[in-house]
Every structure is written in structure tokens, then in C-alpha cells.
Write a protein that holds these residues in place. Structure first.
Motif, mmCIF file in Angstrom:
data_model
loop_
_atom_site.group_PDB
_atom_site.id
_atom_site.type_symbol
_atom_site.label_atom_id
_atom_site.label_comp_id
_atom_site.label_asym_id
_atom_site.label_seq_id
_atom_site.Cartn_x
_atom_site.Cartn_y
_atom_site.Cartn_z
ATOM 1 N N ALA A 19 -5.277 27.188 -1.396
ATOM 2 C CA ALA A 19 -4.582 28.084 -2.037
ATOM 3 C C ALA A 19 -4.204 27.555 -3.631
ATOM 4 C CB ALA A 19 -3.043 28.297 -1.377
ATOM 5 N N SER A 76 -8.894 30.099 -2.185
ATOM 6 C CA SER A 76 -9.101 30.621 -1.221
ATOM 7 C C SER A 76 -10.328 31.185 -0.862
ATOM 8 C CB SER A 76 -7.915 31.760 -1.211
ATOM 9 O OG SER A 76 -6.657 31.377 -1.454
ATOM 10 N N PHE A 103 -2.285 32.679 3.254
ATOM 11 C CA PHE A 103 -2.343 32.589 1.893
ATOM 12 C C PHE A 103 -1.842 33.725 1.079
ATOM 13 C CE2 PHE A 103 -5.687 28.940 2.131
ATOM 14 C CZ PHE A 103 -4.957 28.223 2.848
#
Length: 285
Positions: free
Chosen positions: A55, A75, A116
Motif C-alpha cells: 500500500a 497494491s 488496503f
């Protein structure tokens, strides 16, 4: 070491770099050799792009603070950021239907989740407190504990945020369980992209994401042809990235599938393999 599939005549203007076990050393740091190589490349007007499963908020500062690094594919391609401003330039969210599919399939297995959202990482509280129980290597424990926000019941948290999830990681700790979940999800959901950077994880995002999708976005943004880009990686989640680049370079420590997809093999990530590849394969420094 060379192990390339032929000579390269290149005009490289952009290099996409995986981080863990690629650009970063065993301690999760940017070595002096790789740092100097990145600086030298940027002085020659080569764009350096982060391409990570992490992330945005968990990207290491010794990389993001390096002057000249502007873009981060995060991500696994679900979100692309302009680093200097922290602005998300492009994003794919998981669909609520696919989130439900993930939770439904995983309910039958002893797994935990990471999620995330808007560049921030969340994880099951008891997993963060004892990540070794779920197969996390000792050298990764501090990274997990320092970057994940603890949540007491992740399935409920995920359902509450089903409309704004960049990606979900399923922490299995067992390769057989991982394979079963992946097979079931591939059968029932057409809206997801499934990949894996390490044996204990399934990393799931929107079907149109992936590091390769992020690199294509950057190629278009910078008005570059694929052959003007190169990429370095080590994991199965880097395979599509290497294939999307004009020149794909795998680390000596890469997975067998990643090496097969690569145009060339560079040195181990603990031996400044990125710097070596820039110098001896790409010939840009």
C-alpha cells in the motif's frame, strides 16, 4: 552473470522496480549501490517507477524520499500515485460482489485478511500480534507490525468498506489452502485479479489491475513505447510486469516462473542486482 535471451539495443526512458527482494536488500533497505544507480539513471532522464504490492503508506521512505522518483504503482496495480504530492492518479476498486465472493469462499478456511484502503493497510489484530503463526518469516515481522493497522474482526471491517477496497490479501500460511482458495475464486468470480508475491499470501484486486496494468498507465502518461521501458522483479506477481516492459529482468533470487518470463537475469537482491542490471544489461549507467 548475464543469462539474457539475446543482445539488447535499447533507448530506455523508464524503469519499473519491484521493491521487496528486488530493489531492497535483506533488511528491507535501499543499499548504497542501488541508491547511487537510481540517482545516476535519473540524471540521464530515466524515470524510476516503484511497482509494488505494498500500500502507498507502507512504501519505504528511503525510496520515496529519493529526489526524482515521481510515480508508484501500488497494491499490485490497483492504485497509482504521484509521490511528491501523495495524489492518487488512477485507481481500481474491488467490486462489492467480488468482495462477497472472497469472504464467502474463505469462510471455510483458517485464514486471516489484510485490506488496503486509500493507500493504508489494515490487518487482523491477532495476526499482527503473532504473524509467525501464519508463516511470516522473521525478517518480515517488524514490517507487518509497523505498517498494518490492527482490526479486531477483519471480515466485518471488509464488508463495511466493500465499496472502497483497493485490494485484499488472504494470509493462508499453508500452500494447499492457498491453492484451494485460488481455484474456487477463479471458478466463481470474473471480477478479480489474483496473484502472489510470497507462498503464504493470495493478493486479490480488481480484474483490470496488476502491475502490468499500472506500467501501461505510466507508459501512456509519459508517452513512451513499451520498448522504452524496463522492469525488475522477483515474484510471481512480477511476471506480467516483466512481460509488459520492453525488457524484463528477473533477480537471481526470483521464482522459477519469474525467471522464465524474463529477458535477462541479474544478480541477487542482496548483491545490488538492480544496479548490476542497469549497468551490465541495460547499459544506462
Amino acid at each position: 552473470m548475464n543469462n539474457d535471451k539475446g543482445g539488447f539495443a535499447m533507448d530506455i526512458k523508464c524503469i519499473a522496480l519491484d521493491l521487496d527482494k528486488t530493489t531492497l536488500n535483506r533488511q528491507g533497505k535501499l543499499s548504497k549501490g542501488n541508491r547511487e544507480a537510481l540517482i545516476s539513471a535519473m540524471k540521464k532522464d530515466v524515470h524510476i517507477v516503484i511497482a509494488s504490492g505494498r500500500a502507498f503508506s507502507t512504501l519505504p521512505k528511503d525510496v520515496t524520499s529519493l529526489p526524482g522518483i515521481e510515480y508508484a504503482i501500488t497494491s499490485n496495480g490497483a492504485a497509482i500515485y504521484h509521490i511528491p504530492t501523495g495524489t492518487c492518479m488512477h485507481r481500481y476498486h474491488l467490486t462489492p460482489a467480488s468482495v462477497n465472493d472472497i469472504l464467502t469462499v474463505c469462510k471455510s478456511y483458517p485464514v486471516v485478511f489484510e485490506a488496503f484502503i486509500d493507500g493504508t493497510a489494515y490487518g487482523e489484530k491477532h495476526y499482527i500480534e503473532n504473524p509467525v503463526f501464519y508463516g511470516t518469516p522473521p525478517n518480515v515481522i517488524s514490517y507487518v507490525q509497523q505498517t498494518r493497522n490492527p482490526i479486531n474482526h477483519m471480515p466485518d471491517f471488509i464488508r463495511q468498506h466493500a465499496n472502497c477496497l483497493d485490494s485484499i490479501d488472504v494470509v493462508t500460511g499453508d500452500i494447499r489452502i492457498k491453492q484451494k482458495i485460488q481455484t474456487e475464486l477463479a471458478r466463481i468470480s470474473n471480477d478479480i485479479y489474483i496473484t502472489s508475491s510470497v507462498p503464504r499470501l493470495l493478493e486479490i484486486s480488481h480484474k483490470d489491475s496488476g502491475k502490468h496494468s499500472g506500467l501501461k498507465y505510466i507508459q501512456n502518461h509519459l508517452h513512451l513505447k513499451p520498448e522504452q521501458t524496463a522492469a525488475f522483479g522477483d515474484g510471481d506477481n512480477d511476471i506480467d510486469l516483466l512481460l509488459a516492459a520492453g525488457t524484463g529482468i528477473a533477480m537471481e533470487n526470483a521464482s522459477p516462473s519469474c525467471k522464465t518470463a524474463a529477458d535477462a537475469i541479474t544478480k541477487h537482491h542482496d548483491e545490488d542486482g538492480v544496479a548490476w542490471g542497469m549497468r551490465h544489461i541495460l547499459h544506462i549507467i
